[in-house]
Write a protein that holds these residues in place. Structure first.
Motif, PDB file in Angstrom:
ATOM      1  N   THR A   1       0.850  -1.188   0.000  1.00 32.05           N
ATOM      2  CA  THR A   1       0.000   0.000   0.000  1.00 32.05           C
ATOM      3  C   THR A   1       0.884   1.235   0.000  1.00 32.05           C
ATOM      4  O   THR A   1       2.070   1.177   0.360  1.00 32.05           O
ATOM      5  N   LYS A   2       0.317   2.343  -0.395  1.00 23.94           N
ATOM      6  CA  LYS A   2       1.085   3.588  -0.452  1.00 23.94           C
ATOM      7  C   LYS A   2       1.670   3.937   0.915  1.00 23.94           C
ATOM      8  O   LYS A   2       2.830   4.349   1.032  1.00 23.94           O
ATOM      9  N   GLY A   3       0.864   3.726   1.959  1.00 18.84           N
ATOM     10  CA  GLY A   3       1.334   4.040   3.308  1.00 18.84           C
ATOM     11  C   GLY A   3       2.464   3.137   3.750  1.00 18.84           C
ATOM     12  O   GLY A   3       3.459   3.609   4.315  1.00 18.84           O
ATOM     13  N   GLN A   4       2.333   1.831   3.503  1.00 15.54           N
ATOM     14  CA  GLN A   4       3.388   0.885   3.877  1.00 15.54           C
ATOM     15  C   GLN A   4       4.688   1.196   3.133  1.00 15.54           C
ATOM     16  O   GLN A   4       5.765   1.201   3.718  1.00 15.54           O
ATOM     17  N   ARG A   5       4.533   1.447   1.852  1.00 15.28           N
ATOM     18  CA  ARG A   5       5.712   1.712   1.034  1.00 15.28           C
ATOM     19  C   ARG A   5       6.452   2.961   1.506  1.00 15.28           C
ATOM     20  O   ARG A   5       7.673   2.950   1.658  1.00 15.28           O
TER      21      ARG A   5
END
Length: 290
Positions: free
Chosen positions: A226-230
């Motif tokens: 996900t964008k947040g994890q990345r």
């Protein structure tokens, strides 16, 4: 089939646990010389309970050797959140080692390394030909599980253990022992005071490891996150790699102990003299069960 049963004892873990079990009520068992002995007494009770339970043929006690290790060189804030030990505990460090020695159990440690590293190194060597049991209160040692190496975690009270072997760990946790290192690298460790990847907790870290296997696997597939994890991983990449170095137990420490020296046999006269010197009351009944 090996007949050797080697018990590696985390001396500091037993000593601290024993100290705080009675220190909370200000019961320090101060003897006639003015020396507190509550931690040593409780440590001996933990030790003899484990001896009775696991019936080892060989016993070695491993110790931290000072508060600074190679991990502090890598990350100065490592364990910086821990205060000084209570004054009542300080004189009991050496007293505990003396008492262990009176049982003819070798004390092992190396400056710059933790007891965990000594236990990891010795278990790696002994497990080739012996069944090894690691007695500790520290879940970090679960990463050392493999055939012939079991981890015995102390629980509340005496004689209460959570015992792990490689298969039971996987069944409970869903990851392999070696994946524990990457798990801690991702989520950090508040007890040891390193952050891992800020914003990634145990639940997310486990999910990523179950899907991608390792930190390398996660990084190779970072576009799938996900964008947040990345963004969290990319912003904390250096700390992620550093945290993995801090989390990994070093199994190549320069410690050595011949199994001949660790052969377990109690000289009751020598042991009794030490326990009497420390003014342990009712030790035959309450510690050794003799």
């Amino acid at each position: 089939m090996t007949t050797n049963r080697v018990l590696l004892v985390d001396g500091m873990a037993l000593l601290f646990r024993a100290f705080y079990a009675t220190a909370m009520s200000n019961y320090y068992m101060i003897n006639s010389k003015g020396t507190p002995t509550n931690a040593v007494y409780g440590m001996m009770k933990h030790l003899f309970t484990a001896l009775d339970t696991y019936q080892p043929t060989h016993v070695i006690c491993c110790w931290d050797m000072g508060s600074k290790t190679f991990r502090n060189d890598l990350y100065p804030d490592y364990k910086a959140n821990r205060g000084e030990p209570p004054v009542e505990l300080i004189p009991q460090f050496e007293l505990a080692k003396e008492t262990v020695a009176a049982l003819d159990i070798p004390n092992v440690g190396q400056v710059g390394y933790e007891a965990d590293d000594c236990m990891g190194t010795l278990s790696r060597v002994y497990s080739e030909d012996s069944q090894v049991f690691l007695l500790t209160g520290d879940q970090d040692l679960l990463q050392l599980l493999k055939p012939n190496v079991n981890v015995v975690l102390l629980k509340k009270g005496y004689g209460n253990y959570a015992e792990y072997h490689e298969d039971s760990f996987y069944e409970e946790k869903g990851i392999t022992p070696s994946q524990m290192i990457d798990l801690k690298a991702l989520m950090g460790d508040t007890s040891d005071n390193y952050p891992g990847v800020k914003g990634i907790g145990e639940k997310t870290a486990l999910k990523l490891l179950l899907k991608y296997g390792t930190i390398e696997g996660i990084l190779e597939n970072i576009e799938e996150l996900t964008k947040g994890q990345r963004s969290k991983i990319e912003e904390n990449l250096d700390m992620l790699h550093l945290s993995r170095k801090l989390a990994a137990i070093h199994c190549e420490a320069a410690v050595d102990c011949s199994l001949d020296d660790a052969l377990f046999y109690i000289d009751e006269e020598k042991m009794g003299a030490k326990f009497d010197e420390l003014e342990f009351k009712n030790w035959k009944k309450n510690i050794t069960g003799m």
